[in-house]
Design a protein around this motif. Sequence first.
Motif, PDB file in Angstrom:
ATOM      1  N   PHE A 204      -9.282  -8.295  -1.990  1.00  0.00           N
ATOM      2  CA  PHE A 204      -8.432  -8.421  -0.812  1.00  0.00           C
ATOM      3  C   PHE A 204      -7.353  -9.467  -1.025  1.00  0.00           C
ATOM      4  N   HIS A 205      -7.644 -10.511  -1.778  1.00  0.00           N
ATOM      5  CA  HIS A 205      -6.684 -11.591  -2.022  1.00  0.00           C
ATOM      6  C   HIS A 205      -6.182 -11.570  -3.465  1.00  0.00           C
ATOM      7  N   GLU A 206      -5.951 -10.361  -3.990  1.00  0.00           N
ATOM      8  CA  GLU A 206      -5.416 -10.189  -5.333  1.00  0.00           C
ATOM      9  C   GLU A 206      -4.245  -9.209  -5.297  1.00  0.00           C
TER      10      GLU A 206
ATOM     11  N   ASP B 250      -1.286  14.913  -7.347  1.00  0.00           N
ATOM     12  CA  ASP B 250      -2.523  14.551  -8.022  1.00  0.00           C
ATOM     13  C   ASP B 250      -3.457  13.722  -7.147  1.00  0.00           C
ATOM     14  N   GLY B 251      -3.120  13.594  -5.856  1.00  0.00           N
ATOM     15  CA  GLY B 251      -4.045  12.947  -4.923  1.00  0.00           C
ATOM     16  C   GLY B 251      -3.876  11.448  -4.784  1.00  0.00           C
ATOM     17  N   ASN B 252      -2.857  10.851  -5.392  1.00  0.00           N
ATOM     18  CA  ASN B 252      -2.616   9.415  -5.258  1.00  0.00           C
ATOM     19  C   ASN B 252      -1.609   9.135  -4.149  1.00  0.00           C
ATOM     20  N   ASP B 253      -1.662   7.911  -3.653  1.00  0.00           N
ATOM     21  CA  ASP B 253      -0.646   7.430  -2.718  1.00  0.00           C
ATOM     22  C   ASP B 253       0.162   6.367  -3.437  1.00  0.00           C
ATOM     23  N   ILE B 254       1.461   6.587  -3.573  1.00  0.00           N
ATOM     24  CA  ILE B 254       2.304   5.713  -4.380  1.00  0.00           C
ATOM     25  C   ILE B 254       3.463   5.181  -3.557  1.00  0.00           C
ATOM     26  N   ASP B 255       4.086   4.109  -4.061  1.00  0.00           N
ATOM     27  CA  ASP B 255       5.390   3.733  -3.542  1.00  0.00           C
ATOM     28  C   ASP B 255       6.437   4.466  -4.377  1.00  0.00           C
TER      29      ASP B 255
ATOM     30  N   PRO C 266      -4.387  -0.593  -7.189  1.00  0.00           N
ATOM     31  CA  PRO C 266      -5.734  -0.231  -7.647  1.00  0.00           C
ATOM     32  C   PRO C 266      -6.814  -0.654  -6.650  1.00  0.00           C
ATOM     33  N   LYS C 267      -7.787   0.191  -6.457  1.00  0.00           N
ATOM     34  CA  LYS C 267      -8.900  -0.141  -5.570  1.00  0.00           C
ATOM     35  C   LYS C 267      -9.756  -1.258  -6.145  1.00  0.00           C
TER      36      LYS C 267
ATOM     37  N   GLU D  85       0.859  -1.181   0.000  1.00  0.00           N
ATOM     38  CA  GLU D  85       0.000   0.000   0.000  1.00  0.00           C
ATOM     39  C   GLU D  85       0.900   1.237   0.000  1.00  0.00           C
ATOM     40  N   GLY D  86       0.893   1.980  -1.123  1.00  0.00           N
ATOM     41  CA  GLY D  86       1.695   3.190  -1.219  1.00  0.00           C
ATOM     42  C   GLY D  86       1.309   4.207  -0.164  1.00  0.00           C
ATOM     43  N   ARG D  87       2.312   4.824   0.462  1.00  0.00           N
ATOM     44  CA  ARG D  87       2.064   5.821   1.507  1.00  0.00           C
ATOM     45  C   ARG D  87       2.701   7.168   1.189  1.00  0.00           C
TER      46      ARG D  87
END
Length: 806
Positions: free
Chosen positions: A288-290, A271-276, A283-284, A264-266
Amino acid sequence: MRTAPTGRRSLLTLSALFISSASFISSVSAAPVLEEVLVTAQKRSESTQDIPVAVTGLSGDSLDKLGFDSAVDIGAQVPNMQVSGAYGEVQPIFSIRGVSMSDYSSNQASPIGVYVDEAYLGPTYSHGASFFDVERLEVLRGPQGTLYGKNTTGGAINIITRTPRFDGEGSRYLKAGAGNFGATTLEAGAEAELIPGTLAARLSGKIKQDDGWMEIKGQSEDGAATDFRGGRLALNWLINDRWDAVFKYTASKNDGTSTPPKGEGRTPTPDGNDIDYTGYSRPKSLGFHEVESNASGDLNTRTDLSVLTINYNADNYTLTSVSSYLDADYYQEQDTDGGPKGLLEILWASDSQSYSQDLRFTSAFDGMFNIIAGLYYGFEDLAMHNTYLIFSDFPDPRVVLAKPDTLGDAPYLIDVGQVVHRMDVEKESAAAYTQMRFDFTANFGMDIGLRYTRDTNTMPYLNLSRYTDDGEPVGTWVPGNPTGVDNGWIRLDSNSALAILSNPATLSAATAGGYTHGPFTTASAPELESTEKEWTGKIGVDYRFSEEWMAYASYSKGYRAGSFNGGVYYVSRTIDGGAYAAPEYIDAYEVGFKADLLGNSMRLNAAAFYYDYTDQQFINVVGISNFLENAGASSIKGVEAELWARATERLTLQMAVGFLETEFSELSLANTETLDDPDDQVDLSGNELISAPAVNASVSADYDILLTDSGYLSVNANASYQGDQWFSAYNDRNGYGEIRQDAYWLINGRLGWYANDGSYSVSLWGKNLTDEEYHVYALNLQANFGFDEYIAGPPRTYGVEVSYNF
């Protein structure tokens, strides 16, 4: 109207369940009795109700009804216990009463001692390899420093496999099953007397395969797949009236796949995204298991275990020799970032050989005094070879805009390539121990235990070197770093750092002299050695008020041996300078009672305890460096209770509940948000311990729905609850607020038809029936990679099982 907090509501609900269950059972007259549970927790066969120890014993039949088919299932019905399968079913991580293992390095021993047929298993990746054809499982809670020794600060787990018998009543069975995710299982065991009355043999084995439950998008093979094969030969030899011997050889292998973490990128962007740091944002739309992992691969383990037990049985004592040899190895390809780009990928590899010898005297004297006394020796040689692949893909330029003042080490990592960490460790342990029992009266007794242990840990080889992405050697940090700087690079000025990320063409020039390695070598850093001499033990008293009621109080001391740091660092270190974590200790105070009630139709055991925990060992990740550290001090307070009841001929109930209050009283760690200042420390005193939920509980019910002349239809429903817990000692400080797991229930069930003569059964089963989504492990890797890592627990699984007994 104001509502109670979640934890308090859970406490009230669980307390009400205990009270209402006891009230219901007490209203039922002439209920059938519970079976006596025999354990060898104190190195002699005794009823769980006769020993002043918090122990849960489960027979092989109980394990089958509860649907336990791997060591990961053990914690489901034991109070104040958790089991994480973060690295697959064959590598469970155990936690008992808040004492856990957060270190993922293969050279580190668990604080929960695991024993198979009395043989100690050091490598964590060997702990699940023998879980088939099991006769009995025993979980001892609390330090076991007398009879079990080091590395049992939290408790001990005994897995006792079946031994061939001479009375013709031995278990012979064939069990087959199939389930979702392409799962198939086959397990069998059979025995025979080779020489009547003298020599008996048993063969057993298990095959378990599935396609994996963690879907990797765009890949043909999913993660968390199992391909397990195991077999065991057991020989029972009655040499004469005095001598007997049992030999068991177990070989097992798993060629499964790694469970890919979710990254999970923090790092927030304009542009409002959370990235690594490679620019990836999970992607939302993913379930959960993908995952979209690009490098998740094999998880392979192999274990060979031999155990020889010889007894000399005199009229009033027994001499016992237990000899064991373990050869185990492990390999895992883990895509740590869990994304489609090359950010952080790790190849874990380890190989271990160990042997042990236990000689003991066990008395069976008439009168008030009895004793167990013994000598123990163990040796383990463990070789570790880990490869870290870092920034195979170039960082996203948006990182510069997002964090211009707190880039951490990212600009310097992009040309690291591969870091290869090789380390050999030798662990030698010798001990003398005794536990004395004084029965002053028929009702009042005392146990006094004492153990002296001498441990020598040696690190004869250590090498940390850098290679290109293609595997070509570049240079070596340890040994040979000429700068004395404990970092993988020399920092450039901020303008040069920003230029690297903004213009990749400047990379080679800017970093040409930046890395603090020496010339490439495969030579070792200087050998290090540490010797520890420790006293552990126990003193306890117990009083039996009647045949049904017994109360006890005890003090015990536990000890976990020191360990070499299995993480990455960049200059040669000394024993006192970060290369070695000191031993940890627990002083444990406990009171409890055990009661058989209502004509032995109900059993209630409870305990309260306080732990003074000193120098707890745990891994602390700072950037790409890993530090095995000691917490100064912490405390654990708790209570727990277990209830078993045969309410009617058709209904059997089992319940357990535990409450913990944990706190670090002395703990300071690096501020991972200000890596430019290595002296910046954060005071974490007052935080909760890792993997120590305040509330946990379980409930199980067996009910015979239909009874006929040929068989009966029975259902088992069981559930376990884990309260909120942290996966990091930082708790919610310094950006670690998401490294946690909220409270959750897991609900399982089994519906089976059983022949009255025990010849066959057919069952439908399901685990995690509500498809609860939860994590079993999490790690903050924001400082240099910009993401948090999470490993998911299994989804809903179900299947059918057919068993034939002959």
